[in-house]
Each structure stands twice: as C-alpha cells, then as structure tokens.
Enzyme design. Sequence first.
Site, mmCIF file in Angstrom:
data_model
loop_
_atom_site.group_PDB
_atom_site.id
_atom_site.type_symbol
_atom_site.label_atom_id
_atom_site.label_comp_id
_atom_site.label_asym_id
_atom_site.label_seq_id
_atom_site.Cartn_x
_atom_site.Cartn_y
_atom_site.Cartn_z
ATOM 1 N N CYS A 130 -1.310 -17.555 -8.194
ATOM 2 C CA CYS A 130 0.060 -17.837 -7.769
ATOM 3 C C CYS A 130 0.095 -19.091 -6.899
ATOM 4 O O CYS A 130 -0.672 -19.191 -5.930
ATOM 5 C CB CYS A 130 0.630 -16.654 -6.984
ATOM 6 N N CYS A 178 3.034 -17.844 1.386
ATOM 7 C CA CYS A 178 3.929 -16.695 1.333
ATOM 8 C C CYS A 178 3.223 -15.467 1.903
ATOM 9 O O CYS A 178 2.020 -15.297 1.706
ATOM 10 C CB CYS A 178 4.345 -16.445 -0.116
ATOM 11 N N CYS A 213 1.587 -11.538 -0.664
ATOM 12 C CA CYS A 213 0.281 -11.109 -1.147
ATOM 13 C C CYS A 213 -0.805 -11.506 -0.164
ATOM 14 O O CYS A 213 -0.725 -12.563 0.465
ATOM 15 C CB CYS A 213 -0.017 -11.706 -2.527
ATOM 16 N N CYS A 231 6.890 -16.803 -8.261
ATOM 17 C CA CYS A 231 6.171 -15.612 -7.792
ATOM 18 C C CYS A 231 5.594 -14.834 -8.974
ATOM 19 O O CYS A 231 6.304 -14.492 -9.910
ATOM 20 C CB CYS A 231 7.107 -14.720 -6.981
ATOM 21 N N GLN A 266 11.970 2.447 -5.824
ATOM 22 C CA GLN A 266 10.592 1.963 -5.876
ATOM 23 C C GLN A 266 10.550 0.586 -6.522
ATOM 24 O O GLN A 266 11.193 0.345 -7.542
ATOM 25 C CB GLN A 266 9.719 2.931 -6.667
ATOM 26 N N TYR A 295 12.484 14.124 2.444
ATOM 27 C CA TYR A 295 12.576 12.654 2.380
ATOM 28 C C TYR A 295 12.940 12.278 0.937
ATOM 29 O O TYR A 295 12.337 11.399 0.327
ATOM 30 C CB TYR A 295 11.264 11.978 2.777
ATOM 31 N N GLU A 348 17.638 14.736 2.577
ATOM 32 C CA GLU A 348 17.573 13.290 2.822
ATOM 33 C C GLU A 348 18.482 12.924 3.986
ATOM 34 O O GLU A 348 19.570 13.497 4.139
ATOM 35 C CB GLU A 348 17.986 12.536 1.553
ATOM 36 N N ASP A 371 7.695 12.834 0.626
ATOM 37 C CA ASP A 371 7.521 11.412 0.324
ATOM 38 C C ASP A 371 8.070 10.609 1.501
ATOM 39 O O ASP A 371 9.124 9.985 1.408
ATOM 40 C CB ASP A 371 8.255 11.063 -0.977
ATOM 41 N N CYS A 399 2.886 6.093 1.184
ATOM 42 C CA CYS A 399 2.810 4.637 1.021
ATOM 43 C C CYS A 399 2.160 3.999 2.245
ATOM 44 O O CYS A 399 2.011 2.776 2.301
ATOM 45 C CB CYS A 399 4.206 4.045 0.796
#
Length: 520
Positions: free
Chosen positions: A61, A67, A70, A140, A286, A313, A336, A384, A458
């Site tokens: 990239c 940036c 990443c 990107c 997501q 969640y 939620e 989650d 996550c």
Amino acid sequence: MPLCFLSVRPPPPPLITCHFSPSAVRAPPAVSAPAPASAAPSPSLSPNATPPPSLTCALHCPHFESCSGCTHEFNLHRPVIVDEATEFFKAVGVSDFTFDSCKLWGWRCRAKLAVRGSSENPLIGLYQEGTHNVVDIPQCKAHHPSINAAVELLKQGITELSIEPYDEDEGTGDLRYVQMAVTTHDTSLPASERYKNGKVQVALVWNSRNENSPNSEKLNALANFIWRNGGTRSKVNLVHSVWANFQTSTNNIIFGNRWRHLLGERDFWEHVGGIDISLAPSSFGQANTRAFDTLLRKLQRYVPQGSSVADLYAGAGVIGLSLAVTRKCRSVRCIEINKESKLSFEKTVDRLPNLVDSSISWHLADTSKEPLSWITGSDVLVVDPPRKGLDASLVDALRSISSAEYKAKSYSESSSSKEKDEKRPWMLRAREASVQIGSKITSEDSKTLPRTLIYISCGWESFKEDCELLLSSKAWKLEKAHGYNFFPGTQSIEVLAVFKRGQGISLKKKKLGKKKKKHL
C-alpha cells in the site's frame, strides 16, 4: 468469490509464508503494482497443501507508515499476535486453537473518514498516528474498491461545488467526516459477482445543526452531485444512497444525533449468518462482512437446536436472530444499550423466514445493571462486548453463577407477582422500549441459567483478563477457541471462545504445576 480459510493449528508453522526480499521493503518504485484489491489472490489451502513459492501476503500500500490504519506490511494472513494467542490458549487447556484468515485485500466494507484540506485539495482519510493531521488515502488496499471509487467521486464534488472541508482549529467549514458502508447483497447479480460489485451508502457529516441551516443548499448540491454521477442512473452505478448527519460539537465524536435520508434507497441490507440484516447508518456494523459471516457460521455449531439464548451487547440483534433461524431456538432475547439499533432489529425481524417459531425480543438496557436479570431464562449466553471487554458486574455475575442458581430460581418464581410493583427505573425503561415477537418465555424457561457462554472479542487484552477471571472462579471451563483475521494489516484478531459450566482451569495453578515439574 469464494471465501478463503487459512487454518493454523499449533504447534506446526504457518500454512503460508510470505516471501520478500529486503530490497522490496519500503521501496515503492521498485515494486511492481499489485493487482486491484478485487482481484487480489485469496488462496484456499488444505492442511496438506504446499504453498506456491511465489505467493506473497504483503500489503503493497502506498500509504503505509503515513496512515495509521495498518501497522505491518507482511504476513497479512498471520499477525504476530496469533503466536501469543496460541500459547495463551494452550496454557488454559485449549491445544487446538485455530486461526482463519479470509480476504486480505479489499476487505473493509465500512469506513469512517475525516475530511480536511481545502476545496481545491480535499484530504479524505485517517489521522496520522498521534496527531490530527489527516492523511489522504485514495489507494487504500484495505478498503473495498467501491469505497475508494466513492471517495474519488466525493472529492470531485467537493472541488466542483467549492465545498469547504472542516477546519478543527476554527470550527468552520461544511463537511467534517464521511462514512462509507458497502452492501454486497445484490440478488439481481450472480452470487460470485456480488462482492466486487458492492454499492456504497454515503453518509455526509455536515457542520450544521440541521437541514435548515444556511449551508444546507451546499449539502443538497453535493448529495445531488454524488447521486447524479454515481447513482442507479449513472454509468458507474456505484452509490446505494446518500445520507446526512448533522454535527456541530467541538469534541472528537464523529456523529451527531440528527440524521436525514437524502437520496437513493432508505434501507441498507446485508446477508450474514444465514439472514438478511438491516443496518441504519447510525447502527454498528462489522467492517469485515465476509469474516463476520465466517465467524457466525462457526458460532452456530456451538448452539444446540431449540436453545434459549440471551444475546448481550446485541446491537441490532444480528447474532441472536441468526441463531433463531439456523438453530430453531425456542427463545432469543437481545439486549442493547444503543437505542438507534431498535429500528434495524424490527426491520430484520420482518424479513425472517415464516418458519421461524420463536419467542424473540429486543430490550434497550444497560446490562451492567443487575446482569443476572438478563442472564436468567437462557441456557446459552452470547456476549459481543466492545473493545474494553465485559462490564465488571457481568463478570462477577458469571463467576458466581453456581451460587446464584438458587437465587435466580427464586427471582424468576417471584418476578411475576412483583411485576406490577417494579420500581427500578432501568428495568422500567427496558420494558417500555422492548420489542416482543412471538409467545413469551415459559415459566420453566425463566428458571434456567446458561450452561454455555460464547464470548466474541475484538479486544485481545481485555479478553485475556476476562478469561482468566472466569476460569479462576472454577465456575467455567474453556472448551474451544478460534481466531479470525478481521483486520489484516494490524495486530488485532477477533476471538470466538466457548465456555461451559464446570470445573475451570486456573492459569495460576497451571504455572505452579510447570514450576514444580522443573524442580523434579
């Protein structure tokens, strides 16, 4: 385009190794341009396959290092953190941890980008690490190609219409941010062509209080430009819809509370986990749609047919509703805290197959307050949480779940008689904002407590902490763990962990046992 799974089962080395020469590192002119993101290789290898010697899993990239998106260029299929995860799970008794890496380029289907610079030279991208200087990222490699194309179209509109990007120091300008969300669920196309032909929902974050502000004419002009040149009647047919969000706050919060649909389709649909899901631009979605679908398919295997499920969640209820359909759950309860998710939940429910015969409900509630009241009545609990992990009160409730069994039964038996006298404001609000489909949970169900906990994480560091706390209580044991490459190019992994009620394995005892063995 078929999904790609690279399953790595420790302790053998990775199935695929990236090959590169030192001269290729940070020397863009010397590296031949890679194929477009949509055409990037997505190999599917069996465990016994020999990787092609020319295969590279490098980012290539031009924006790397400038940036902040990443963090590494090479071995995208296997971030270094996978080795740490493998060792961690081995220490807590799971020796068959797997890691699946799917699409490595063009995977991001949802992006929030800052808009800065000038109308003559707009910058649309991410902040440079540790600063509020926006790095323009038109090429990107993580973005779905349609996002890059829509960003280019937006830039043209900004320049031609003299739209002023936001100035943080002065608080002036018109366009602050843009959210690009790609839907790949176009049933008019063959399944193999849907992903690469994804259409973009463009949400413009406008620096005004509402659509009646003085600069609203510029907003309408920009929306019309995007739709005229990218909408259904244009040659490129790239744009799904255009939305506006109004935000005047000087803090770092991207979205304001006011939304307006401007052009194109109002409803945004995607297909994951075996169901069509509706997502409003304000709803959480997501970023890696394909990887999320892969995770859901795996998750479904750990939920017995006909289970009663609590989904904490839950967002718009995607996980819970996918289980209601694929596992024929007798009840699914989604909890939620974001009220914006309610409408998306209702629309998704309307598209569920008629054969679904479940008690399904959605509740606007904070699960950190009396979490036992939401856990009771389910035999499978799905969590989650955000990156920070589980709320401390929920962890405490799960750690003491065995001793709470009697209390939970007493609570469920007396709850019906106390229903009229409910005084807790958070429970009252949750009841008022709830959505109920199908019959209510039976009295027999209301006495149960979950024997299976499915944790989707996550945030690796917060997951480790939560996992150790759950296991140290000996109320839970960890049976399975799977990792997913939701964010290729970063050191982040998504984890799916399956806990069962029973004798847990303490990390501390494990380590003590190893030390004792050494002395022998």
